[in-house]
Motif scaffolding. Structure first.
Motif, PDB file in Angstrom:
ATOM      1  N   ASP A  10       0.834  -1.212   0.000  1.00 50.25           N
ATOM      2  CA  ASP A  10       0.000   0.000   0.000  1.00 50.25           C
ATOM      3  C   ASP A  10       0.864   1.256   0.000  1.00 50.25           C
ATOM      4  O   ASP A  10       0.567   2.226  -0.694  1.00 50.25           O
ATOM      5  CB  ASP A  10      -0.914   0.013   1.235  1.00 50.25           C
ATOM      6  N   GLU A  11       1.948   1.232   0.790  1.00 51.44           N
ATOM      7  CA  GLU A  11       2.818   2.407   0.890  1.00 51.44           C
ATOM      8  C   GLU A  11       3.523   2.692  -0.432  1.00 51.44           C
ATOM      9  O   GLU A  11       3.534   3.830  -0.915  1.00 51.44           O
ATOM     10  CB  GLU A  11       3.850   2.191   1.995  1.00 51.44           C
ATOM     11  N   VAL A  12       4.102   1.669  -1.020  1.00 53.86           N
ATOM     12  CA  VAL A  12       4.826   1.847  -2.286  1.00 53.86           C
ATOM     13  C   VAL A  12       3.864   2.258  -3.394  1.00 53.86           C
ATOM     14  O   VAL A  12       4.175   3.130  -4.219  1.00 53.86           O
ATOM     15  CB  VAL A  12       5.584   0.559  -2.656  1.00 53.86           C
ATOM     16  N   GLU A  13       2.680   1.650  -3.427  1.00 51.97           N
ATOM     17  CA  GLU A  13       1.678   1.992  -4.434  1.00 51.97           C
ATOM     18  C   GLU A  13       1.251   3.449  -4.305  1.00 51.97           C
ATOM     19  O   GLU A  13       1.040   4.146  -5.308  1.00 51.97           O
ATOM     20  CB  GLU A  13       0.468   1.063  -4.293  1.00 51.97           C
ATOM     21  N   GLN A  14       1.139   3.921  -3.064  1.00 54.84           N
ATOM     22  CA  GLN A  14       0.765   5.316  -2.827  1.00 54.84           C
ATOM     23  C   GLN A  14       1.781   6.270  -3.462  1.00 54.84           C
ATOM     24  O   GLN A  14       1.399   7.235  -4.143  1.00 54.84           O
ATOM     25  CB  GLN A  14       0.688   5.557  -1.312  1.00 54.84           C
ATOM     26  N   TRP A  15       3.070   5.980  -3.259  1.00 56.58           N
ATOM     27  CA  TRP A  15       4.112   6.839  -3.831  1.00 56.58           C
ATOM     28  C   TRP A  15       4.180   6.711  -5.343  1.00 56.58           C
ATOM     29  O   TRP A  15       4.393   7.710  -6.053  1.00 56.58           O
ATOM     30  CB  TRP A  15       5.467   6.494  -3.208  1.00 56.58           C
ATOM     31  N   ASN A  16       3.999   5.507  -5.876  1.00 61.04           N
ATOM     32  CA  ASN A  16       4.027   5.320  -7.336  1.00 61.04           C
ATOM     33  C   ASN A  16       2.872   6.062  -8.006  1.00 61.04           C
ATOM     34  O   ASN A  16       3.041   6.668  -9.067  1.00 61.04           O
ATOM     35  CB  ASN A  16       3.954   3.828  -7.682  1.00 61.04           C
ATOM     36  N   THR A  17       1.699   6.012  -7.375  1.00 56.89           N
ATOM     37  CA  THR A  17       0.535   6.720  -7.919  1.00 56.89           C
ATOM     38  C   THR A  17       0.779   8.223  -7.925  1.00 56.89           C
ATOM     39  O   THR A  17       0.438   8.926  -8.886  1.00 56.89           O
ATOM     40  CB  THR A  17      -0.722   6.396  -7.080  1.00 56.89           C
ATOM     41  N   LEU A  18       1.380   8.724  -6.844  1.00 59.81           N
ATOM     42  CA  LEU A  18       1.677  10.156  -6.756  1.00 59.81           C
ATOM     43  C   LEU A  18       2.693  10.569  -7.816  1.00 59.81           C
ATOM     44  O   LEU A  18       2.570  11.618  -8.457  1.00 59.81           O
ATOM     45  CB  LEU A  18       2.206  10.471  -5.355  1.00 59.81           C
ATOM     46  N   ASN A  19       3.693   9.726  -8.014  1.00 61.09           N
ATOM     47  CA  ASN A  19       4.681   9.979  -9.066  1.00 61.09           C
ATOM     48  C   ASN A  19       4.012  10.106 -10.427  1.00 61.09           C
ATOM     49  O   ASN A  19       4.326  11.009 -11.219  1.00 61.09           O
ATOM     50  CB  ASN A  19       5.694   8.820  -9.113  1.00 61.09           C
ATOM     51  N   GLN A  20       3.093   9.186 -10.702  1.00 61.47           N
ATOM     52  CA  GLN A  20       2.404   9.180 -11.994  1.00 61.47           C
ATOM     53  C   GLN A  20       1.535  10.417 -12.162  1.00 61.47           C
ATOM     54  O   GLN A  20       1.470  10.997 -13.256  1.00 61.47           O
ATOM     55  CB  GLN A  20       1.564   7.913 -12.127  1.00 61.47           C
ATOM     56  N   ARG A  21       0.859  10.827 -11.092  1.00 66.07           N
ATOM     57  CA  ARG A  21       0.017  12.030 -11.168  1.00 66.07           C
ATOM     58  C   ARG A  21       0.849  13.270 -11.508  1.00 66.07           C
ATOM     59  O   ARG A  21       0.446  14.105 -12.335  1.00 66.07           O
ATOM     60  CB  ARG A  21      -0.705  12.242  -9.837  1.00 66.07           C
TER      61      ARG A  21
END
Length: 364
Positions: free
Chosen positions: A62-73
């Motif tokens: 969940d933590e890594v996915e949160q940062w990856n999603t933010l990067n993509q945004r």
């Protein structure tokens, strides 16, 4: 649109700096390692260990996915801004603001890296010397924290409450459930001081009241840090106290537990079930013993460094002045505001964030 491009580039740089601080690559390596463990057919031979592995894996994903999603945004917003299309400026400005707010929130969460910071909390408020005024002040603080919890979407449960004779409360213990509840609320631990014209003084003179706030981490059921020997406990059962009326308990359901080696006493009386009160009292006792252990370790380290200073009742962390002027000031960080009503309505995030930032600076 160049201004938006530069704004988004600044957001991107801040995100990269935070990710470097977190060492996401190391977290990804741990995910890979844990995923390999889940493929082991013998993992579930020990259900408790298997659940711990699965829980840790889920949290990391969940933590890594949160940062990856933010990067993509941020990447997508930058690409749109570089198209130099004024028709989407308003949309991009809104997205930039959302991204900045998200980064600020994550920046605070990064400061919460302690063992129990991500978990639930047990919050206790005890009225100090000052009679009815201090008991009323303790009730005001209870309302303030409940409002703050409500704003953050935290669930609260009153485990124990002792009302004052005339007004207010003598003490209350509240379970606060939600992500980072302990990490945030630990900033509130200490003595809180109120200065106001007393509504309980016939002459309407100015009074100073004190209340002690204690914040403990609630240990997980599978946390083995604290082991309690049943032989070390004295358990007393008694009838719950109440303000009167139909809520007075006919049966003895309140529970008081004394931990004989340390002298720690905890009580719970808010549930109608004796068993539930006992379970809640044990929750509080385990948290108090964990805190005692942590304080002993900190004291030992501080004494070795020659920095240990005993905490005294009079060393208040924050003053709430309602007369002759309006101000709330934190004495540890010098953060202050003149909007006392907003603070008493639960707007204390500024104080919490200032404390977290200052505590991190003092450690580095």
């Amino acid at each position: 649109m160049q201004d938006l491009v530069e704004r988004l580039q600044t957001i991107q740089k801040k995100l990269l700096a935070l990710q470097e601080h977190l060492d996401l690559a190391k977290k990804q390596e741990e995910i890979t390692r844990l995923e390999s463990r889940t493929e082991d057919i013998h993992l579930w031979d020990d259900p408790a260990e298997a659940q711990k592995v699965m829980k840790r894996l889920s949290a990391l994903r969940d933590e890594v996915e949160q940062w990856n999603t933010l990067n993509q945004r941020i990447h997508d917003a930058l690409e749109l801004a570089q198209l130099d299309d004024e028709s989407i400026r308003s949309e991009l400005e809104q997205e930039s603001t959302h991204l900045e707010d998200t980064i600020a929130r994550l920046e605070i969460q990064i400061l919460l890296g302690g063992k129990y910071d991500r978990g639930n909390a047990l919050l206790s408020i005890n009225a100090g010397a000052g009679g009815t005024d201090s008991q009323d002040w303790a009730a005001m603080l209870q309302r303030m924290y409940l409002r703050w919890c409500e704003r953050r979407g935290y669930q609260t449960e009153i485990l124990d409450l002792t009302e004052g004779e005339e007004a207010g409360i003598k003490s209350v213990t509240i379970a606060v459930n939600g992500p980072y509840a302990y990490g945030y609320l630990k900033a509130e631990k200490g003595v809180h001081r109120l200065v106001r014209l007393s509504p309980f003084d016939a002459a309407h003179r100015r009074h100073t009241s004190f209340a002690q706030v204690e914040v403990l981490p609630e240990l997980e059921d599978d946390d083995t840090a604290i082991q309690i020997n049943p032989d070390d406990l004295r358990i007393d059962i008694y009838r719950s106290s109440s303000a009167g009326g139909q809520n007075v308990q006919k049966n003895a359901t309140a529970v008081r537990i004394t931990h004989l080696p340390t002298g720690i006493v905890v009580s719970c009386q808010n549930e109608r079930s004796q068993m539930q009160n006992r379970e809640n009292a044990m929750r509080v006792l385990r948290a108090k013993l964990a805190e005692l252990q942590r304080e002993a370790q900190e004291r030992q380290m501080a004494e070795l460094r020659g920095e240990y200073i005993k905490a005294e009742w009079g060393s208040q962390i924050r003053s709430y002045v309602l007369h002759p002027y309006q101000m709330v000031k934190d004495h540890r960080t010098d953060f202050e505001t003149g909007n006392t009503q907003a603070v008493l309505d639960g707007e204390i995030d500024g104080f919490i964030e200032a404390y977290l930032r200052s505590s991190i600076r003092s450690e580095t």
